[in-house]
Write a protein that holds these residues in place. Structure first.
Motif, PDB file in Angstrom:
ATOM      1  N   LYS A  87      -7.033  62.821 -81.943  1.00 26.83           N
ATOM      2  CA  LYS A  87      -7.104  62.741 -80.494  1.00 26.83           C
ATOM      3  C   LYS A  87      -7.115  64.128 -79.875  1.00 26.83           C
ATOM      4  N   GLU A  88      -6.236  65.005 -80.424  1.00 23.97           N
ATOM      5  CA  GLU A  88      -6.125  66.363 -79.886  1.00 23.97           C
ATOM      6  C   GLU A  88      -7.393  67.157 -80.210  1.00 23.97           C
ATOM      7  N   ILE A  89      -7.902  66.975 -81.396  1.00 24.88           N
ATOM      8  CA  ILE A  89      -9.128  67.686 -81.779  1.00 24.88           C
ATOM      9  C   ILE A  89     -10.293  67.178 -80.909  1.00 24.88           C
ATOM     10  N   ALA A 112     -14.951  61.847 -79.211  1.00 26.63           N
ATOM     11  CA  ALA A 112     -14.028  60.716 -79.323  1.00 26.63           C
ATOM     12  C   ALA A 112     -13.194  60.859 -80.584  1.00 26.63           C
ATOM     13  N   PRO A 113     -11.992  60.347 -80.626  1.00 30.13           N
ATOM     14  CA  PRO A 113     -11.122  60.431 -81.805  1.00 30.13           C
ATOM     15  C   PRO A 113     -11.775  59.828 -83.037  1.00 30.13           C
ATOM     16  N   GLU A 114     -12.570  58.731 -82.854  1.00 27.08           N
ATOM     17  CA  GLU A 114     -13.232  58.125 -83.997  1.00 27.08           C
ATOM     18  C   GLU A 114     -14.279  59.067 -84.578  1.00 27.08           C
ATOM     19  N   SER A 115     -14.885  59.775 -83.675  1.00 28.86           N
ATOM     20  CA  SER A 115     -15.902  60.750 -84.125  1.00 28.86           C
ATOM     21  C   SER A 115     -15.223  61.867 -84.947  1.00 28.86           C
ATOM     22  N   CYS A 116     -13.997  62.229 -84.560  1.00 29.60           N
ATOM     23  CA  CYS A 116     -13.233  63.259 -85.323  1.00 29.60           C
ATOM     24  C   CYS A 116     -12.960  62.773 -86.735  1.00 29.60           C
ATOM     25  N   LYS A 117     -12.613  61.542 -86.868  1.00 29.59           N
ATOM     26  CA  LYS A 117     -12.284  60.999 -88.175  1.00 29.59           C
ATOM     27  C   LYS A 117     -13.524  61.009 -89.061  1.00 29.59           C
TER      28      LYS A 117
END
Length: 582
Positions: A543-545, A552-557
């Motif tokens: 979320k922070e990244i 989006a957080p999902e995109s970070c994952k």
């Protein structure tokens, strides 16, 4: 013509008295100093003692030699020629070994006198020739003149008047320009006697006048010269003058109590009265002469004159008795000569035997001393070898001890250095660990600051984004230009990279090693991917990244999965742990 006692005429001929005076003068000026250094080792003391026996024996000192010579002269005066020769031989040996030419000269001279008294004239002359060689090579002219005088005197005793005259003249030619009147006058008297025996009357008269001129200040010697003058007057047939002078001189001789001169004057009176044919006076003087103590030669001359008188007076009865006396006296003289010759032979035999015994004793002593010296030398050599061996052992032990001490010192020094280096290493390790911990702490602190800043930026951006969404959902917004302008400005701010660029700069400065290692191991990564991994390294959540990168957080994952695959990491590897290991 009568003959004087040669050894009593001249000062230089009185050898024993001259030597005695010379010895007394030199007695206090001729001492050998004996100094022996003190040592601590008995071997050196013994060796010095052996050297002392060889070279500094008391018998070799000048005072000891003088005493030997004095004893020899005293023995000769007592007619103990055997003892005298023994002492003289010993003194000669010592003086030769010590190179004492003065002592050797007087020893040879006294040997010559002894041999002359024993009628061994040839050996006497040989001794004097040896003394003469010493005098001309090592002593002064006085000694040379003394030897020449003595040689002439011995020739006179041996009735070799021509040789005696030659030597007397050699002496005279050497001393005639000197100031010694007694020596010159006495030598002139000797030439007179020798010339008279050779019937050289002119020469005798010439030197008699010289003797009379030189001996005026010496009463006894002048009287002897006047007696010779009586003889010259008698030869010249001046009998009355000779008789008158003889009577005057007889009174002077009586006053001087000189028996020898009185006997000579009485003989001259006999000859004068015989030539004057005054037989009664001649007989009276003969009786007086026979009553005087005189030597056999003088008595023989008197009996010859008595025989001549008895022949002239034709007294044949007394003539027979006189000739018997002459025969007995001649036999006594011959017996005396034979006795002297026998005594001389015995003396030579004794000297030869003593010399042989002395040589044997000396050889035996030398063998003992040489044997002792060899033994001492062997002992000293062994002692020196033992001392050297002991010194070498001590030296080796000392060297070994020094090497051992050096080895221990080096070992201790090495241990000290190791301990020092170990302590320094520990200190350096601790310091490095401290610095590393401090760096890690500072890095963590900065990373925390960066994380906090990143979280702050992410929260702020999230808040701004929520604000923009909220404002955009308001229905009146589309009609409010000012509000639309603010919303557009906020969106532009979210798309701005200024703060991100500052954040990245600070991150790279704080994590230079991480960035460098990451680029070296994975050069395929893009700048945006390295930025993403930096947030993962700071342990930010999705979320922070996503807030920081505006995704989006999902995109970070999903992005984490793609980057891990790109980096060829296994599926079981946790990306954050891998990044921390770099």
């Amino acid at each position: 013509m009568f003959r004087f006692n040669i050894f009593a005429n001249i000062k230089s001929m009185n050898i024993r008295s001259v030597f005695k005076q010379d010895r007394d003068i030199n007695k206090h000026n001729s001492k050998i100093k004996r100094i022996m250094k003190k040592t601590q080792i008995w071997l050196r003391i013994y060796l010095l003692f052996l050297i002392y026996l060889f070279t500094f024996s008391p018998a070799h000192s000048q005072s000891a030699r003088s005493e030997l010579l004095k004893e020899a002269i005293h023995a000769a005066e007592k007619k103990n020629y055997t003892k005298s020769f023994e002492l003289l031989e010993k003194c000669l040996e010592i003086s030769e070994s010590g190179n004492d030419y003065h002592e050797r000269f007087w020893t040879l001279t006294n040997m010559a006198i002894n041999r002359a008294e024993l009628l061994d004239y040839n050996e006497a002359v040989e001794n004097l020739m040896n003394a003469y060689d010493i005098a001309i090579n090592h002593l002064d002219a006085t000694y040379e003149m003394s030897v020449l005088n003595n040689i002439a005197g011995i020739y006179m005793m041996d009735s070799k008047y021509d040789k005696a005259n030659i030597y007397y003249k050699q002496v005279y030619n050497r001393i005639k320009d000197s100031k010694d009147s007694l020596f010159i006058g006495g030598n002139a008297m000797n030439i007179v006697m020798a010339s008279s025996y050779l019937n050289q009357n002119d020469e005798a008269q010439k030197f008699l006048q010289i003797a009379l001129n030189m001996l005026i200040g010496f009463p006894s010697e002048y009287l002897r010269a006047k007696v010779l003058y009586i003889s010259e007057l008698r030869i010249k047939k001046q009998l009355n003058e000779a008789h008158q002078l003889a009577r005057e001189l007889l009174k002077e001789a009586n006053d001087l109590d000189d028996i020898e001169i009185r006997s000579q004057i009485l003989v001259e009176q006999i000859k004068i009265n015989l030539e004057k044919n005054n037989y009664a006076s001649a007989m009276e003087y003969i009786r007086q002469s026979l009553d005087e103590p005189s030597n056999p030669i003088m008595k023989m001359n008197i009996y010859r004159l008595l025989e001549n008188l008895l022949i002239q007076t034709q007294n044949y009865i007394d003539l027979v008795e006189c000739r018997d006396s002459i025969i007995l006296l001649d036999q006594a003289i011959n017996d005396h000569k034979k006795q002297r010759q026998t005594e001389l032979a015995q003396i030579k035999f004794e000297l030869l035997r003593n010399k042989k015994d002395l040589t044997y004793s000396h050889s035996k002593l030398m063998n003992i001393l040489i044997g002792s010296f060899i033994v001492i030398l062997i002992i000293s050599t062994l002692i020196i070898l033992l001392i050297d061996r002991s010194k070498n052992q001590k030296r080796i032990q000392k060297i070994m001890q020094l090497e051992l001490d050096q080895e221990m010192y080096d070992k201790q020094l090495l241990e000290d250095n190791l301990s020092k280096h170990k302590n320094q290493f520990i200190i350096d390790q601790e310091r490095m660990k401290y610095e590393q911990d401090e760096l890690i702490y500072e890095l963590d602190l900065k990373n925390k600051e960066l994380t906090a800043q990143a979280i702050y930026i992410a929260k702020r951006n999230e808040l701004i984004e929520d604000l923009v969404v909220s404002l955009s959902q308001i229905q009146t917004t589309s009609h409010n230009e000012k509000l639309n302008s603010s919303i557009a400005q906020l969106k532009r701010y979210l798309r701005s990279n200024k703060e991100w660029d500052g954040f990245l700069t600070h991150f790279e400065q704080s994590n230079q090693k991480f960035i460098t290692t990451l680029k070296e191991r994975h050069p395929e990564l893009s700048v945006n991917e390295i930025r993403f991994l930096s947030f993962v390294y700071l342990n930010l959540n999705n979320k922070e990244i996503g807030a920081l990168m505006n995704i989006a957080p999902e995109s970070c994952k999903k992005k984490k999965w793609l980057i891990a695959k790109k980096m060829s990491l296994s599926t079981t590897t946790i990306l954050h742990d891998y990044l921390c290991s770099l």
